[in-house]
Design a protein around this motif. Structure first.
Motif, PDB file in Angstrom:
ATOM      1  N   CYS A  86       0.847  -1.200   0.000  1.00 20.42           N
ATOM      2  CA  CYS A  86       0.000   0.000   0.000  1.00 20.42           C
ATOM      3  C   CYS A  86       0.877   1.243   0.000  1.00 20.42           C
ATOM      4  O   CYS A  86       0.493   2.284  -0.546  1.00 20.42           O
ATOM      5  CB  CYS A  86      -0.920  -0.001   1.213  1.00 20.42           C
ATOM      6  N   THR A  87       2.067   1.128   0.582  1.00 21.83           N
ATOM      7  CA  THR A  87       2.996   2.263   0.554  1.00 21.83           C
ATOM      8  C   THR A  87       3.265   2.666  -0.891  1.00 21.83           C
ATOM      9  O   THR A  87       3.206   3.853  -1.242  1.00 21.83           O
ATOM     10  CB  THR A  87       4.320   1.874   1.254  1.00 21.83           C
ATOM     11  N   LEU A  90       0.078   4.155  -2.660  1.00 16.45           N
ATOM     12  CA  LEU A  90      -0.069   5.589  -2.358  1.00 16.45           C
ATOM     13  C   LEU A  90       0.942   6.401  -3.162  1.00 16.45           C
ATOM     14  O   LEU A  90       0.618   7.428  -3.774  1.00 16.45           O
ATOM     15  CB  LEU A  90       0.157   5.840  -0.861  1.00 16.45           C
ATOM     16  N   ASP A 188      -6.908   6.469   1.635  1.00 14.66           N
ATOM     17  CA  ASP A 188      -6.003   5.454   2.157  1.00 14.66           C
ATOM     18  C   ASP A 188      -6.890   4.434   2.867  1.00 14.66           C
ATOM     19  O   ASP A 188      -7.265   4.599   4.028  1.00 14.66           O
ATOM     20  CB  ASP A 188      -4.972   6.056   3.104  1.00 14.66           C
ATOM     21  N   ALA A 190      -6.087   1.312   3.423  1.00 17.08           N
ATOM     22  CA  ALA A 190      -5.205   0.196   3.804  1.00 17.08           C
ATOM     23  C   ALA A 190      -5.876  -0.729   4.816  1.00 17.08           C
ATOM     24  O   ALA A 190      -5.718  -1.940   4.770  1.00 17.08           O
ATOM     25  CB  ALA A 190      -3.894   0.729   4.383  1.00 17.08           C
TER      26      ALA A 190
END
Ligand SMILES: Cc1ncc(COP(=O)(O)O)c(C=O)c1O
Length: 398
Positions: A86-87, A90, A188, A190
């Protein structure tokens, strides 16, 4: 508490139950325990892994394509682009968005009450994080604070659905509209797979969404993984290119400076299988949360509240109380796993001190939350007896 015991990001999250129980005949209740659901998905995944291994097709293959299709349908968007975390999800979206903006207009508004990746992705994509405070009850981005920080320099806003509870997306949109801002809105998500707002899934509530498949997440890979969701075909194509060195038309034709953020075939094969079980696992989390809500209604703790029309995915069931540290000590002594997310808000982190000077003293709610929140056990296949033990331990402690 050890770092592992306080961190659902360790690869063995059951380590969170490391506190010794006072009553020796009662097993500890872990904060989370992904091993319990293994019988539901493990055998099929083991077979799928062997098939991928024997296919020798490890990247850019049919498993990733099929997972992307299934995930897009699950969330209710036109496109899903699978990446390695997910880092990076983004980062890639923000890179695509910020590229289109002049350097002086690359501010990104986000909450400080989140995992560090939300803000580090902004910096790595060439943006400047601007921390807006969160709501004291939902703990998500406060639209009024967005309104205070939005300007012609704002390129994007990143609401985080913290702990699985949808942020006030209507409020954020209204704050941007009132300021005449065309800022991109990136969820976000996540922690929020299968959370909904007004019947729409997280990840389908803004211009794009991002999810994490880190091993402790509600939908977990056997390693790292992430995905971007969007209805915008141009953005999907851009992220698809950026995750693969900026290649679009053919190999060794690099339109853009990208990176290697591809999801691999093994992770996609496992995630395809686990995705089928996710609705049952989310329902189980919601049942535990409903019991907690009922039991805690008369106690001096405040569970995270939801905005109207929101249903949480309960990645973490979290309460707020002024006596947090005493509650944590008592629960640990009773063998109840618990954790603090997040003990230091991002505007207080050294790495952002100079990048976002305006945020240093403007997020009092996030400051308070960092000292008052505590997450309790809430996971699929948690037994009713365990749920009642947690409730009794909280009641005794308070
Ligand atoms: C809110 C939030 N954003 C981003 C991330 C980063 O996800 P990943 O570990 O897949 O890079 C996480 C992971 O914990 C998260 O909780």
């Amino acid at each position: 508490m050890t770092e592992a015991g306080d961190n659902p990001r360790v690869s063995d999250p059951t380590a969170a139950s490391s506190a010794a129980p006072q009553a020796p005949d009662l097993a500890p209740v872990p904060l989370m325990d992904p091993k319990r659901v293994y019988p539901a998905w493990g055998p099929a995944a083991e077979q799928a892994v062997v098939e991928v291994l024997r296919s020798h097709h490890y990247v850019k293959g049919p498993q990733v394509a099929a997972f992307e299709e299934a995930f897009a349908a699950h969330v209710g968007v036109d496109a899903a682009v699978a990446v390695d975390s997910c880092t990076d999800a983004l980062f890639l979206v923000l890179r695509a968005v910020l590229q289109r903006r002049p350097p002086e207009a690359r501010e990104v508004i986000l909450p400080p009450f989140t995992f560090v990746a939300t803000a580090s992705a902004v910096v790595n994509a060439g943006g400047t994080p601007v921390f807006a405070d969160v709501d004291p009850h939902t703990w998500n981005l406060a639209p009024a604070s967005v309104a205070e920080h939005v300007s012609e320099r704002t390129a994007a806003v990143v609401p985080v659905h913290i702990f699985g509870a949808p942020a006030d997306m209507r409020g954020v949109r209204a704050a941007l509209a009132a300021a005449g801002s065309d800022a991109f809105v990136l969820e976000d998500a996540a922690q929020a797979i299968e959370a909904t707002l007004d019947g729409r899934a997280a990840g389908a509530l803004a211009d794009a969404g991002t999810f994490s498949f880190y091993p402790s997440k509600n939908l977990a890979a056997a390693g790292d993984g992430g995905v971007v969701t969007t209805d915008d075909p141009e953005l999907a194509a851009k992220v698809r290119a950026l995750r693969d060195h900026g290649q679009t038309r053919k190999m060794y034709d690099h339109e853009d400076v990208g990176t290697n953020s591809r999801m691999d075939e093994l992770q996609a094969a496992i995630l395809r299988i686990k995705l089928q079980h996710l609705p049952a696992w989310t329902a189980a989390r919601r049942a535990v949360a409903a019991r907690y809500d009922e039991a805690f209604a008369t106690l001096p703790v405040e569970p995270q509240r939801l905005v109207a029309g929101a249903v949480s995915a309960y990645h973490l069931y979290t309460v707020r109380t002024a006596g947090r540290d005493a509650l944590r000590t008592a629960l640990q002594a009773a063998g109840i796993g618990c954790g603090v997310y997040y003990p230091v808000p991002l505007h207080r982190q050294h790495c952002f001190a100079e990048l976002a000077p305006s945020g240093a003293s403007t997020c009092p709610v996030a400051d308070d939350l960092a000292g008052e929140v505590l997450s309790l056990p809430c996971f699929p296949d948690m037994t009713a007896a365990e749920t009642e033990r947690v409730i009794a331990a909280v009641r005794d402690a308070l």
